[in-house]
Structure formats: C-alpha cells, structure tokens
Write a protein that holds these residues in place. Structure first.
Motif, PDB file in Angstrom:
ATOM      1  N   THR A  58      78.666   6.836 -39.133  1.00  0.00           N
ATOM      2  CA  THR A  58      79.587   6.814 -40.267  1.00  0.00           C
ATOM      3  C   THR A  58      80.188   5.425 -40.435  1.00  0.00           C
ATOM      4  O   THR A  58      80.513   4.739 -39.458  1.00  0.00           O
ATOM      5  N   ILE A  59      80.328   5.006 -41.687  1.00  0.00           N
ATOM      6  CA  ILE A  59      80.998   3.750 -42.033  1.00  0.00           C
ATOM      7  C   ILE A  59      82.046   4.081 -43.080  1.00  0.00           C
ATOM      8  O   ILE A  59      81.733   4.680 -44.116  1.00  0.00           O
ATOM      9  N   ASN A  60      83.294   3.695 -42.812  1.00  0.00           N
ATOM     10  CA  ASN A  60      84.386   4.032 -43.715  1.00  0.00           C
ATOM     11  C   ASN A  60      85.089   2.779 -44.225  1.00  0.00           C
ATOM     12  O   ASN A  60      85.749   2.070 -43.475  1.00  0.00           O
ATOM     13  N   ASN A  61      84.878   2.501 -45.516  1.00  0.00           N
ATOM     14  CA  ASN A  61      85.591   1.414 -46.203  1.00  0.00           C
ATOM     15  C   ASN A  61      85.479   0.080 -45.470  1.00  0.00           C
ATOM     16  O   ASN A  61      86.472  -0.592 -45.203  1.00  0.00           O
ATOM     17  N   LEU A  62      84.243  -0.305 -45.171  1.00  0.00           N
ATOM     18  CA  LEU A  62      83.987  -1.570 -44.484  1.00  0.00           C
ATOM     19  C   LEU A  62      83.952  -2.715 -45.491  1.00  0.00           C
ATOM     20  O   LEU A  62      83.214  -2.667 -46.479  1.00  0.00           O
ATOM     21  N   SER A  63      84.747  -3.747 -45.251  1.00  0.00           N
ATOM     22  CA  SER A  63      84.758  -4.951 -46.085  1.00  0.00           C
ATOM     23  C   SER A  63      84.562  -6.166 -45.189  1.00  0.00           C
ATOM     24  O   SER A  63      85.199  -6.283 -44.142  1.00  0.00           O
ATOM     25  N   LEU A  64      83.674  -7.068 -45.610  1.00  0.00           N
ATOM     26  CA  LEU A  64      83.399  -8.284 -44.853  1.00  0.00           C
ATOM     27  C   LEU A  64      83.220  -9.452 -45.807  1.00  0.00           C
ATOM     28  O   LEU A  64      82.670  -9.302 -46.905  1.00  0.00           O
ATOM     29  N   SER A  65      83.679 -10.618 -45.384  1.00  0.00           N
ATOM     30  CA  SER A  65      83.523 -11.812 -46.197  1.00  0.00           C
ATOM     31  C   SER A  65      83.270 -13.006 -45.294  1.00  0.00           C
ATOM     32  O   SER A  65      83.635 -13.009 -44.112  1.00  0.00           O
ATOM     33  N   TYR A  66      82.639 -14.028 -45.850  1.00  0.00           N
ATOM     34  CA  TYR A  66      82.449 -15.307 -45.183  1.00  0.00           C
ATOM     35  C   TYR A  66      83.260 -16.344 -45.947  1.00  0.00           C
ATOM     36  O   TYR A  66      82.877 -16.757 -47.043  1.00  0.00           O
ATOM     37  N   GLY A  67      84.400 -16.724 -45.369  1.00  0.00           N
ATOM     38  CA  GLY A  67      85.305 -17.611 -46.094  1.00  0.00           C
ATOM     39  C   GLY A  67      85.806 -16.919 -47.344  1.00  0.00           C
ATOM     40  O   GLY A  67      86.347 -15.815 -47.281  1.00  0.00           O
ATOM     41  N   LYS A  68      85.571 -17.521 -48.490  1.00  0.00           N
ATOM     42  CA  LYS A  68      85.997 -16.937 -49.763  1.00  0.00           C
ATOM     43  C   LYS A  68      84.930 -16.057 -50.394  1.00  0.00           C
ATOM     44  O   LYS A  68      85.174 -15.441 -51.432  1.00  0.00           O
ATOM     45  N   LYS A  69      83.748 -16.007 -49.761  1.00  0.00           N
ATOM     46  CA  LYS A  69      82.652 -15.217 -50.324  1.00  0.00           C
ATOM     47  C   LYS A  69      82.706 -13.789 -49.809  1.00  0.00           C
ATOM     48  O   LYS A  69      82.544 -13.525 -48.619  1.00  0.00           O
TER      49      LYS A  69
END
Length: 228
Positions: free
Chosen positions: A3-14
């Motif tokens: 299960t994955i719940n509301n995963l957010s990832l960014s690289y710097g501003k991207k």
C-alpha cells in the motif's frame, strides 16, 4: 498487499510524485508505464526505501522493510575482474539453497567467465538472475527487458509468472508495452506526477491505443515538415 498512501516526492523545486496512492495485491504482476521523466524509477526507489524509508508505504499492514525487497536497477553495477559466479555468490549469502546454476543454464550465462567479457544483454541477464535468486516477497524490476533477446524475454516472462504464483508481489517498469501485456495482472499509467489510471487486461488495447495516439499527435506534424 503493498500500500502507498499520499506519497509526494520532489527533487529541489521539481515535483515528481504528488499524493500518489496505490494498493497492489500480492501474487500479482503489476506493470508501470509512463514517458521519460514521469517518475517510474523514482517510485521504485521510494518503495525500496531510497534515499530513506517512507512511512506512507506499507506491506501487509506494517511499514515496508527493505529486507523484504529485491530490486533490479535499470543499469546494474558490476565490479571489475570478477566472474559471474563471484557476482551471484553475493546473492547466495542468505539463500544458499537456490539453484542459480539452473537459471544460468536457462539464460545461457557463462558464469565462470569474467563479467567484463559479457555483452550488454548478458550482463542484464546476470543481474536478473541475482535478483530472482534472492526470492524476496517483493520484486522490483526497472526496465528488465531492455537488452534481452526475444528468447530471454519469453523466459523471463515465464519466470515472473511462476514467482507470482508463489505469492510474490512483482512490479515491472517498461517502455515496451508488448513486454508487459502478456504477463501483467494490472498496468499502471504514471502521468502528471500520479497514477493516471490502473488498467486491467481487457483494457490493455485501450492503453496501447492512447499511447500510440499521443505519440502520433506529438511528432507527426514535425516529422512531416522535416521529411517533406
């Protein structure tokens, strides 16, 4: 279930992934498709716990532990001056009873030769054998079919089906739809930082058609001008 719940990832501003949520059944093969830069590898890295473990990702009701995962990178790394047997010995540390020589014979990998002498496809097959020999509960494969000949593609597809039948949770990324459609129980379309839609086998033709239409609309006019 993974299960994955509301995963957010960014690289710097991207921003790469935004509030992504998934439920992936065990004993199934799940494909992930998306254009370059869509976040396929980022998603696999997150599941594996790179660069760190994510509390949003669970397995059978607990926070996912990397020890349960085998991960094939799109471009596997090999040390110089070691043989295929030396390489596979690393994977045998915790699963010494696995018949890796049988897989090597099946994929025609010369394990007693130095890896430096292998072709690109041979190196990919060796890396795949190493990952499969770990027999982990979750198997992540990033572009496993790249560089493989048609016979090896078919053999790998058959092997993944057998592992899924043993209850493994398998996630495979690919740029080639034809390598996924014969084996996947679901195919997830990663687009705009999230899973655009999860497709079932009777919807694969629709997904293939959508991707083809997108590519034609993006490139056709420009190619007409170039090759007028």
């Amino acid at each position: 279930m993974l299960t994955i719940n509301n995963l957010s990832l960014s690289y710097g501003k991207k921003n790469v992934l935004s509030d992504l949520s998934l439920n992936l059944d065990s004993g199934r093969i799940h494909g992930i498709v998306g254009y370059n830069g869509a976040g396929k590898t980022t998603l696999l890295n997150a599941i594996y716990g790179l660069p760190h473990r994510h509390k949003e990702i669970g397995f059978h009701g607990e926070v996912l532990c990397r020890k349960k995962i085998a991960y094939l990178d799109a471009e596997p790394f090999f040390y110089s001056n070691i043989t295929g047997r030396d390489y596979l010995g690393i994977f045998q540390a915790n699963n010494s009873g696995f018949d890796y020589e049988g897989l090597c014979a099946l994929f025609n990998v010369p394990i007693d030769k130095y890896i430096d002498s292998y072709s690109t496809g041979m190196k990919k097959k060796l890396a795949i054998i190493g990952v499969l020999s770990m027999e982990k509960e979750i198997i992540l494969l990033d572009e496993p079919f790249n560089g493989l000949d048609l016979e090896s593609v078919a053999a790998l597809q058959m092997a993944l089906k057998k592992l899924a039948a043993k209850g493994k949770t398998i996630i495979v990324t690919s740029h080639i739809m034809e390598s996924l459609t014969p084996i996947c129980d679901t195919i997830l379309h990663l687009q705009n930082h999230d899973i655009h839609k999860t497709y079932l086998p009777d919807e694969y033709e629709e997904l293939t058609r959508q991707i083809k239409n997108h590519i034609e609309s993006k490139y056709n006019d420009s190619l007409d001008r170039i090759f007028k």
